[in-house]
Structure formats: C-alpha cells, structure tokens
Design a protein around this motif. Structure first.
Motif, PDB file in Angstrom:
ATOM      1  N   GLY A 135      -2.938   3.534 103.730  1.00  0.00           N
ATOM      2  CA  GLY A 135      -3.013   2.329 104.558  1.00  0.00           C
ATOM      3  C   GLY A 135      -3.693   2.607 105.885  1.00  0.00           C
ATOM      4  N   ILE A 136      -3.231   1.899 106.922  1.00  0.00           N
ATOM      5  CA  ILE A 136      -3.875   1.966 108.236  1.00  0.00           C
ATOM      6  C   ILE A 136      -3.543   3.273 108.954  1.00  0.00           C
ATOM      7  N   VAL A 137      -4.582   3.919 109.454  1.00  0.00           N
ATOM      8  CA  VAL A 137      -4.409   5.130 110.259  1.00  0.00           C
ATOM      9  C   VAL A 137      -3.915   4.729 111.648  1.00  0.00           C
ATOM     10  N   LYS A 138      -2.975   5.487 112.162  1.00  0.00           N
ATOM     11  CA  LYS A 138      -2.482   5.217 113.511  1.00  0.00           C
ATOM     12  C   LYS A 138      -3.574   5.533 114.531  1.00  0.00           C
ATOM     13  N   ARG A 139      -3.786   4.602 115.473  1.00  0.00           N
ATOM     14  CA  ARG A 139      -4.815   4.784 116.497  1.00  0.00           C
ATOM     15  C   ARG A 139      -4.240   4.508 117.872  1.00  0.00           C
ATOM     16  N   GLY A 140      -4.897   5.089 118.884  1.00  0.00           N
ATOM     17  CA  GLY A 140      -4.480   4.834 120.258  1.00  0.00           C
ATOM     18  C   GLY A 140      -5.554   5.290 121.218  1.00  0.00           C
ATOM     19  N   VAL A 141      -5.535   4.740 122.419  1.00  0.00           N
ATOM     20  CA  VAL A 141      -6.512   5.128 123.450  1.00  0.00           C
ATOM     21  C   VAL A 141      -6.132   6.497 123.985  1.00  0.00           C
ATOM     22  N   THR A 142      -7.022   7.447 123.815  1.00  0.00           N
ATOM     23  CA  THR A 142      -6.770   8.819 124.263  1.00  0.00           C
ATOM     24  C   THR A 142      -7.375   9.094 125.637  1.00  0.00           C
ATOM     25  N   GLU A 143      -8.293   8.228 126.058  1.00  0.00           N
ATOM     26  CA  GLU A 143      -8.914   8.446 127.368  1.00  0.00           C
ATOM     27  C   GLU A 143      -9.572   7.156 127.835  1.00  0.00           C
ATOM     28  N   MET A 144      -9.393   6.876 129.120  1.00  0.00           N
ATOM     29  CA  MET A 144     -10.114   5.774 129.750  1.00  0.00           C
ATOM     30  C   MET A 144     -11.124   6.398 130.708  1.00  0.00           C
ATOM     31  N   VAL A 145     -12.372   6.062 130.546  1.00  0.00           N
ATOM     32  CA  VAL A 145     -13.420   6.642 131.388  1.00  0.00           C
ATOM     33  C   VAL A 145     -13.980   5.567 132.306  1.00  0.00           C
ATOM     34  N   THR A 146     -13.903   5.809 133.601  1.00  0.00           N
ATOM     35  CA  THR A 146     -14.486   4.925 134.603  1.00  0.00           C
ATOM     36  C   THR A 146     -15.339   5.802 135.530  1.00  0.00           C
ATOM     37  N   PRO A 147     -16.180   5.215 136.372  1.00  0.00           N
ATOM     38  CA  PRO A 147     -17.028   6.047 137.234  1.00  0.00           C
ATOM     39  C   PRO A 147     -16.253   7.046 138.078  1.00  0.00           C
ATOM     40  N   GLY A 148     -15.030   6.714 138.491  1.00  0.00           N
ATOM     41  CA  GLY A 148     -14.289   7.593 139.382  1.00  0.00           C
ATOM     42  C   GLY A 148     -13.412   8.618 138.707  1.00  0.00           C
ATOM     43  N   VAL A 149     -13.246   8.548 137.401  1.00  0.00           N
ATOM     44  CA  VAL A 149     -12.372   9.508 136.700  1.00  0.00           C
ATOM     45  C   VAL A 149     -13.130  10.205 135.570  1.00  0.00           C
ATOM     46  N   ALA A 150     -14.420  10.353 135.725  1.00  0.00           N
ATOM     47  CA  ALA A 150     -15.235  10.982 134.690  1.00  0.00           C
ATOM     48  C   ALA A 150     -15.076  12.494 134.726  1.00  0.00           C
ATOM     49  N   VAL A 151     -14.984  13.100 133.548  1.00  0.00           N
ATOM     50  CA  VAL A 151     -14.939  14.567 133.445  1.00  0.00           C
ATOM     51  C   VAL A 151     -16.005  15.081 132.486  1.00  0.00           C
ATOM     52  N   ASN A 152     -16.708  14.179 131.838  1.00  0.00           N
ATOM     53  CA  ASN A 152     -17.767  14.568 130.915  1.00  0.00           C
ATOM     54  C   ASN A 152     -18.952  15.138 131.699  1.00  0.00           C
ATOM     55  N   ASP A 153     -19.488  16.276 131.226  1.00  0.00           N
ATOM     56  CA  ASP A 153     -20.570  16.950 131.954  1.00  0.00           C
ATOM     57  C   ASP A 153     -21.787  16.058 132.154  1.00  0.00           C
ATOM     58  N   LYS A 154     -22.063  15.177 131.197  1.00  0.00           N
ATOM     59  CA  LYS A 154     -23.237  14.320 131.323  1.00  0.00           C
ATOM     60  C   LYS A 154     -23.045  13.229 132.369  1.00  0.00           C
ATOM     61  N   LEU A 155     -21.797  12.988 132.752  1.00  0.00           N
ATOM     62  CA  LEU A 155     -21.520  11.978 133.771  1.00  0.00           C
ATOM     63  C   LEU A 155     -21.462  12.582 135.171  1.00  0.00           C
ATOM     64  N   LEU A 156     -21.495  13.898 135.270  1.00  0.00           N
ATOM     65  CA  LEU A 156     -21.295  14.569 136.548  1.00  0.00           C
ATOM     66  C   LEU A 156     -22.572  15.259 137.018  1.00  0.00           C
ATOM     67  N   ASN A 158     -23.731  18.501 139.167  1.00  0.00           N
ATOM     68  CA  ASN A 158     -23.168  19.767 139.640  1.00  0.00           C
ATOM     69  C   ASN A 158     -23.170  19.885 141.154  1.00  0.00           C
ATOM     70  N   ALA A 159     -24.150  19.274 141.805  1.00  0.00           N
ATOM     71  CA  ALA A 159     -24.282  19.424 143.257  1.00  0.00           C
ATOM     72  C   ALA A 159     -23.448  18.420 144.037  1.00  0.00           C
ATOM     73  N   ASN A 160     -22.777  17.508 143.340  1.00  0.00           N
ATOM     74  CA  ASN A 160     -22.016  16.468 144.024  1.00  0.00           C
ATOM     75  C   ASN A 160     -20.624  16.324 143.424  1.00  0.00           C
ATOM     76  N   ASN A 161     -19.662  16.072 144.293  1.00  0.00           N
ATOM     77  CA  ASN A 161     -18.325  15.718 143.825  1.00  0.00           C
ATOM     78  C   ASN A 161     -18.345  14.326 143.207  1.00  0.00           C
ATOM     79  N   ASN A 162     -17.372  14.054 142.385  1.00  0.00           N
ATOM     80  CA  ASN A 162     -17.216  12.726 141.791  1.00  0.00           C
ATOM     81  C   ASN A 162     -15.845  12.187 142.206  1.00  0.00           C
ATOM     82  N   PHE A 163     -15.798  11.638 143.427  1.00  0.00           N
ATOM     83  CA  PHE A 163     -14.517  11.244 144.003  1.00  0.00           C
ATOM     84  C   PHE A 163     -14.094   9.851 143.577  1.00  0.00           C
ATOM     85  N   LEU A 164     -12.804   9.739 143.291  1.00  0.00           N
ATOM     86  CA  LEU A 164     -12.121   8.446 143.222  1.00  0.00           C
ATOM     87  C   LEU A 164     -11.482   8.234 144.585  1.00  0.00           C
ATOM     88  N   ALA A 165     -11.711   7.088 145.202  1.00  0.00           N
ATOM     89  CA  ALA A 165     -11.081   6.783 146.491  1.00  0.00           C
ATOM     90  C   ALA A 165     -10.064   5.668 146.298  1.00  0.00           C
TER      91      ALA A 165
END
Length: 902
Positions: A135-156, A158-165
């Motif tokens: 039947g249906i596989v159990k699913r759930g949101v494992t990560e919410m990505v927004t500009p201020g909480v990005a951890v993916n290398d392609k979103l960052l 290297n020379a700049n911080n990625n601050f959430l204020a």
C-alpha cells in the motif's frame, strides 16, 4: 510499482525529457490505468494534500519512486523556474491536476534554482522502503529549505556567510540575532533602529524573520530590500526566548553567554532558534555558543558609510570594492572573517596593536608565513564541514577531507610552537588536532572513498571481520565463476561453454546448438535462442544467492560502520569549530602581511591622541585599478582639533577630491582593522565613528528627493558625532538651489567648528568656492585645493593637494571629456564668458564677505529698517518663486536687489 497501481487515480507527467505517451511501468502509465470515479481522491493524493496543508507557503517536492513530483500550483512554479515540462493529467473523469517533476538524483541541481528564485521548498521523502511495504509508503517532510537556512553547497558561497536574521521591534528598544546554520555562528545585539539597520547592512542576511503584527513597522524602518518571513507574535516573548535557548544550550540560564540583560536580543535569538526547529532542523549541536555584539567594541560606520566607501560592493557594475582588493585569504573561513573585520573594525587600542604587531611579525618571518599559507591552502572549508556532522549531511569523502584538515592543524601547531609572539601563542594554545578521532578516521575510511556511503568501498579492510568476509565472497566471485565454467566444460566436453548474467535469470550457462546434446540432465533450461540455449545449475544458483546477499549485507554494514564513525565525531564538533576559527584568524593576518609586502603598505601608528597625520596616502582600490605603469599620486593630509579641524577642499571636477576624501576614511578604517595601510606613514588617533555623505541619489519608492536623502544622511551625522569621529562630506547642498545650498553648507561647517563639546575631524569637499571665506572667520577651518594645470585649451589634473582655495570647477571641460557635442560645448563657453564679463558672481561674493558669525538663537533680518527701499525689496522677494529659480536667475535677481540698495 505496487503503491502506484493501488492508490493513484490521476495521470502523472512524464519525466522532463519525455514528451510522448507514457511507457508501461511508468508512473503516468499506472495513474492513467487506475483512474477511478469523478469525485474519488486517491490515497496518494490524500497523503500529498495532507502534507501540503502543513506547508501551504512552500513548494512541496513529493518523492514518488525515483522522482520528486510537484502537483497543482507547485507544478506550475516548478515548470516555470526549473524549465521542466508541465503536464495536465486526468484525475478521475472530470478533473485534472497539473504535474511536473524530476529524477531524485537531480535534487541538488533543481533545489538551488527554486531557493535562489525566492521560494521556500519542503522536501518530502519516503520514510519506508517501498519493497517492504504494502500500500501507501509513509512519507514526511525531512527538510525545509529557505534562503536563510540553506546548507546545500550549491546554495552557499564559500566567501560569504549565509545568515538568518531575526528582528524584534519594540517601542523603546530593539533586538536582532544573526545565525548561520552552515557554520554554527550565532550573534545577538540590541539597540536603536539605526543600530539594527547598520547591523543588517553589515551582515547582509539571506533571510529576515520578524513578528507578523510588525510588518508595517518593519517596512517603515528597513524598507523591502530583504527576503523576509513573518512569525506569530507569541514567539517574540522573553519567556519563550529564554526557554528555547536554555533548552538548546542545556543550561539553567544565559549568564555564561553575557547576554542575560539583553531582553530584546534574547527574544530575537529565541525566534531564530524557533524558526530552525519550525523548518525541520532538529539536529543543531554545532550551534554551541552565542556571541554578543557590543556597539562600544567596534568603530561605528552607518549603512551610508559602508555604501559610500564601497567597502563590500562597488557602485559600478564589475568594479572593485575594498573587500575584493584586500581579500588574498586562502581559506573560506578567512574570507568570511575578513568581510566581518572590514565592517566591524576594532576600537580597543591593545587589540588593534596586537594584530598590527602580528602582521609585522609575519612580514619579517617570511619562511614561517609561506609555510603556514601552504598548510592553510589544504584545509578547505573546515567550518562548514564540521557543521554537516550533526545535520547528517557529511559524506565519506568530506569526512576524509576533515581528517586532512586536522592533519594541517597539527602541522600549523608545530610551526607556531617556537614563535615569540604572544598573539600567535594564544592562537596556538586553542588549536586542537583531535588526534584520537583523526587516527580513527584514517584507520577506518579508505583513502579515496565515494561520495555516497551506499556505493561501497567506504571502509578500509580490517575494520570489520564480517565486512572483510562478505567482500571476499562478492569480490572473488569472478575467479569462482571461472572455476565453475572450467569444471563444467571439462566434465561435459563442451569447449565453448560460457557463464554470463542478466537481470531476468541471474547467472546462467550458455551452450551453442552444436554442443547442446552434451548437456547433462541435471541442468535446468531457462531460455532458447536462435543459436544457443541457456541453463542454470543448483551450484550456480546457490552461489548467485550468496553473492547477491553479500552485496546487500556489505552495503548495510558499511552504512552502519560509517554512521558509528559520525556518532563518534559528534563529540569533537566544538574543538574542530575552534580550530576553524583560529585558522581563519591566522589566514586574515597572513593576508594582511601579504598585502603589505605586495602593495607597499606600511604599519600605522594608532594612539590615544586626536591627530590624523597621513604621509603620501593612496586609495587602495583606485591604485589597484590603474593601467599598467601608471603611478597613483599620493597626498599628505593632517587633521587635528587645535588648528586644522576642518578642511574645505575645492578643485576641478574629476581632479580627485572624492578619491582623497575616501582614501582618508579607508586608511583610518584599515588601521583599525589591524592592517597595514597604503601610505609611507600614518599616525592615527583612535577613532570611534566614521561618517560619510557622498554622492546624490533619490529614494523614489520612499517619496524622497535627492536633497531630502542628502539632508537625512547629514542630519544622522550631526546628531551622532563625537570628538573622536571622522566626518567626510562631499558636495553638501548641491541638491537644492545655489543660495540654499551655500547657506546649508556654510552653517554645517560653522556648527561643526563651534560645537563646545566636540571638535570632530572633518573633510568637506565642495564646488561652492564661497565657502573659502570661512577660513578667514574660523581659525580651525583651512582651505585646500586639488591642483591642475592649464595648457592651451586643455586642463591637466595634477591630483596634488595644496593649501588655498580654488576658484574654478572646469565643468565645461569635464562635459567635453564626457563626449558632449562640440556645438553644445561652444555655446556653453559663450554663456560662461558672458556671465563672467557681467560679474554675476560679484553680488554673491559681496554678500558672503559680509556674513558674520551669528549669535546663538538669533535671527538677523534685512527688513529691520522700515524704509521705502527695503519695502520694495520685500515686495520683489515675496513675488519671487524661489523653487523655480535657476542659479543664474537667482544671481540676476540678487544683482537687481543690489542696484536698488545703491
């Protein structure tokens, strides 16, 4: 496909690269095939809709098999932003649903495009193995990505911080917090709206969160230049802020962080932490401390100054900034720290001199400097690597890079052991190569591991006896199969016998038709081909099961061993973060030493006095942009509170007035950073604030004219200066009429000169040559000009500072250089000669010469004498619309009034 065939009743889109009819066994095929009644919603869509309801303002990437699917309005957004195919499939017989998706392994490619476009993205994964579920596989949101909480290398970057204020606005005070989840850095502060605005401009957060009820106030204070998200009001309370922070740091109070009395800052910090939890980031062990930003610790620069001096960005597209010309760091940690040092220069004399002395030490110890830089180049982004450990984002190859970084820490520590520099010794004491975990990584992880832990080959031989045994089974299979082939060939007399593999039958024996009569009865035929037949044997089947089982067990065991290593690494997060911070400091100081040698910068003298004495100062950005072989014209400059507090600087357009103003501020700033400066020498009294008012621009969205913007910025300077401030004013008053402009500029200079409590050092560049008269009336005001030389019809700018005021601006010459048509230039010269022959300037100059310093709170009026002449003058002035007067018309009107007086 069990889940699809049982639960879906709407057609899905084909993959982005398919535009034809859905093939059998595809998602679209099963959706189409299982379409049900008009009103029935399938179990899969029910599951999707229930999850989407929890994240209504996010694009939901819904994992289905090997694809991330988007539905309805999310599909429309995904198709537009990602450039993938949008399809419309039947959902029952009466309704349709929009779909768009992409293969799951392309997530990194597509995710950063959605986030960069300003969308919040919720990643919904399968939480169970579809092979083991009916039947249906159990699913759930494992990560919410927004500009201020990005951890993916392609979103960052290297020379700049990625601050959430997080900003908390209050009637009396305000709080702000800056949190970079990718590095674990966490800063808090509180103060006036101006201070919060300055911090926002300095940190440049990728996202700002604040209370929903404060939307109007936030926009009034900070405009719409940030990506923002609003939270509920109850989150912004002191009780909740304390509770969530103490729970996170596992403390009873916040005393240990030095922020206990900063109520508004704590509220903002609590809101930032809440936002991380709210966006599905539960593993935050790398956020281990919280630092207070105290306004008194740093040289103050408002956002206008940061912009006007082009510290972080150039006003010209593609141009250089101070950051870009100074940044010769070798590590990402150093690059990010240098940016912070630029916008937060030091104010403590001892700290500044520590940095300067260390830079000088590195210049003298060239071998040490080169050796340290060689090791730093191999470190990589240690700060972000270690932050991936609790987030469970670090891969085997990155773990190996972390080990190599710790090896460089060990080498750096060895180099610093024998240095005779107190600052370097303190850094050395805080370095920790973590030998225990370093040796474990090197002993367990292979030299060249794969990026993904489930690809095999992660762990070394000898780490696990079980793993070694399973690998022997799996990897020695080729030899064993050859043995079977040779044995059966000899037993049957079939010379052309061969063993092969396919996904349908697994391993099989293939016999050509020539020899099929030699096949034993114990072989089981599985397939007949045109020229051959395929068979399996019990021995072959048994070995196949052993190999397949071994591969699955190897994968599971390697993941298990790798997870155990990551768990052990959790205990070393803080010391590794400390290493990253210390290496960042070393990197910045080595960068300063490199710049000093490469660009001939000199060590400034910072003292408690209030004299600014620069010999042969240069603008570091302009100097680096000069054509090959051209030398920058250096200048001396002195400002003090006794006899040269204010310099009125005049000179032709394009002669270098603005460059001289900016270079004075930048040299002062660089010295307070702990950097050597572009001058042959510089004695700089400790400065607490640098203010600039440079250039002219409208704020059309705010309904403010050029002049209003100019006055707002100038008022901010006047109301916040101190006796240790450095003030740079360029062309104050030019946004309004000539008379208004001169009056305002004149009164500003007098105000700065006559302040009883403060005597701020001031550089005032102007085209109002009438201000040169101020030198005769105020003993701490001095006139200087930028020299030029006239040669025929040409003007040669010598760019040298000299005493005395200038009488010409050579504006028409500049217009000619800019490419104005010759006819226009000739006509302008004719008008200029006509005006000069009529001495239009004379009445204005006469009026200026008669100005005397007014008494405080006293207004003089030329109409105090009630004669017929003055009544006529009054009538003429009242009939004049000042706002419509051009400068020339104003001068003519003044000449007319003078004739009435005569």
């Amino acid at each position: 496909m069990r889940e699809y065939s049982k639960s879906l009743s709407c057609k899905a889109h084909p993959p982005a690269y398919f535009i034809h009819t859905p093939p059998p066994n595809s998602l679209s095929y099963y959706i189409c095939r299982m379409a049900k009644s008009k009103s029935e919603e399938t179990p899969l869509m029910k599951q999707h809709n229930a999850i989407k309801a929890k994240y209504p303002d996010a694009v939901l990437l819904f994992r289905v098999g090997d694809f991330y699917e988007t539905f309805n309005e999310d599909a429309v957004i995904a198709a537009q932003v990602l450039g993938i195919v949008l399809t419309k499939r039947a959902n029952g017989s009466a309704t349709y649903v929009d779909l768009a998706g992409f293969p799951h392994h392309s997530l990194d490619t597509y995710l950063h495009k959605l986030v960069k476009a300003g969308y919040r993205v919720a990643i919904c994964d399968q939480l169970e193995d579809p092979k083991t579920v009916k039947g249906i596989v159990k699913r759930g949101v494992t990560e919410m990505v927004t500009p201020g909480v990005a951890v993916n290398d392609k979103l960052l970057d290297n020379a700049n911080n990625n601050f959430l204020a997080a900003v908390h606005l209050d009637e009396k005070n305000n709080g702000v917090a800056f949190l970079d989840i990718s590095t674990g850095e966490f800063f808090v502060a509180q103060g006036s709206v101006e201070y919060i605005d300055k911090l926002l401009q300095s940190f440049k957060p990728a996202e700002v969160v604040y209370a929903k009820q404060k939307q109007k106030l936030f926009r009034e204070y900070f405009g719409s230049k940030f990506y923002t998200y609003t939270l509920e009001e109850w989150i912004f309370t002191n009780t909740y802020g304390n509770e969530i922070l103490c729970k996170h740091f596992e403390t009873h109070s916040l005393k240990g962080f030095g922020v206990e009395g900063l109520t508004e800052a704590i509220i903002a910090a609590g809101a930032a932490m809440h936002y991380l939890k709210d966006t599905e980031h539960p593993h935050l062990q790398h956020i281990a401390t919280m630092q207070r930003i105290d306004q008194d610790d740093f040289l103050w620069m408002d956002r206008f100054t940061i912009r006007n001096l082009e510290l972080l960005n150039s006003a010209v597209e593609g141009g250089n900034s101070l950051l870009s010309v100074l940044d010769n760091t070798t590590t990402p940690m150093g690059a990010r720290l240098l940016k912070r040092w630029i916008v937060f220069p030091l104010r403590q004399l001892s700290q500044i001199n520590e940095r300067l002395d260390t830079v000088e030490f590195f210049i003298k110890q060239t071998d040490l400097s080169h050796a340290l830089q060689a090791h730093l180049k191999q470190v990589g982004d240690l700060e972000r690597l270690v932050s991936k450990i609790p987030l469970k984002k670090i891969n085997p190859r990155e773990v190996m890079q972390l080990a190599k970084a710790l090896q460089q820490v060990e080498a750096v520590q060895g180099l610093l052991n024998d240095t005779h520099n107190d600052y370097l010794q303190r850094i050395n004491e805080q370095l920790n190569p973590c030998p225990t975990i370093l040796q474990r990584i090197l002993a367990e992880v292979s030299d060249n591991p794969p990026v993904l832990a489930n690809k095999g080959g992660v762990m070394r031989e000898g780490v696990s006896e079980e793993l070694d045994a399973l690998r022997k089974i799996a990897h020695s299979g080729k030899e064993y199969l050859l043995q079977i082939q040779q044995k059966e060939s000899e037993a049957t007399g079939i010379p052309s016998l061969k063993i092969a593999f396919n996904n349908v039958f697994g391993y099989y024996l293939e016999v050509t038709n020539t020899h099929k009569n030699k096949v034993p009865d114990t072989w089981i035929r599985k397939q007949t081909l045109a020229n051959a037949e395929r068979y399996i044997t019990p021995e072959l089947k048994e070995y196949e099961e052993k190999i397949v089982g071994a591969e699955d067990k190897i994968q599971a065991l390697e993941i298990q061993l790798f997870d155990a290593l990551l768990l052990a690494l959790q205990d070393y997060i803080q010391p590794i973060q400390q290493n990253a911070q210390m290496l960042g400091r070393l990197d910045c100081l080595l960068c300063f030493a490199y710049n000093a040698v490469q660009f001939k910068y000199r060590k400034p003298e910072i003292n408690d006095g209030q004299v600014l004495d620069i010999k042969e100062g240069r603008h570091p950005v302009i100097e680096r942009g000069l054509p090959m072989g051209e030398q920058y014209v250096a200048n001396d400059l002195i400002l003090n509170k006794d006899d040269q507090q204010i310099i009125i600087l005049t000179g032709p357009n394009m002669s270098g007035k603005s460059a001289l103003l900016r270079q004075t501020a930048i040299i002062t700033l660089m010295a307070h950073m702990g950097s050597f400066v572009p001058a042959t020498s510089a004695a700089i009294g400790l400065t607490d604030k640098i203010f600039t008012r440079v250039g002219a621009s409208d704020n059309l969205s705010g309904g403010e004219s050029t002049f209003m913007v100019e006055m707002n910025e100038t008022a901010s300077i006047i109301n916040n200066l101190t006796e240790r401030s450095l003030i740079i004013l360029d062309e104050i008053g030019r946004g309004t009429s000539t008379y208004d402009g001169i009056s305002i500029a004149w009164s500003i200079v007098e105000y700065l000169h006559d302040m009883t409590s403060h005597r701020p050092k001031t550089l005032f560049a102007t085209h109002y040559h009438e201000l040169n008269e101020l030198e005769n009336k105020h003993h701490r005001v001095k006139n200087y000009h930028i020299t030029n030389k006239e040669s025929g019809n040409k003007i040669i700018f010598l760019r040298k500072l000299a005493q005395g005021g200038s009488r010409h601006s050579f504006g028409i010459h500049v217009a000619k250089i800019a490419g104005m048509p010759p006819q226009l230039i000739n006509r302008a010269n004719e008008i200029l000669k006509q005006l000069e022959s009529q001495h239009i300037d004379a009445p204005l100059q006469a009026a200026v010469e008669q100005i005397s310093t007014p008494l405080p709170k006293m207004q003089l009026s030329i109409f105090d004498t009630h004669t017929e002449t003055f009544q006529n003058i009054r009538e003429k002035l009242e009939a004049t619309d000042i706002n419509r007067l051009t400068p020339v018309e104003a001068l003519l009107k003044l000449n007319e009034i003078k004739s009435l007086l005569q």
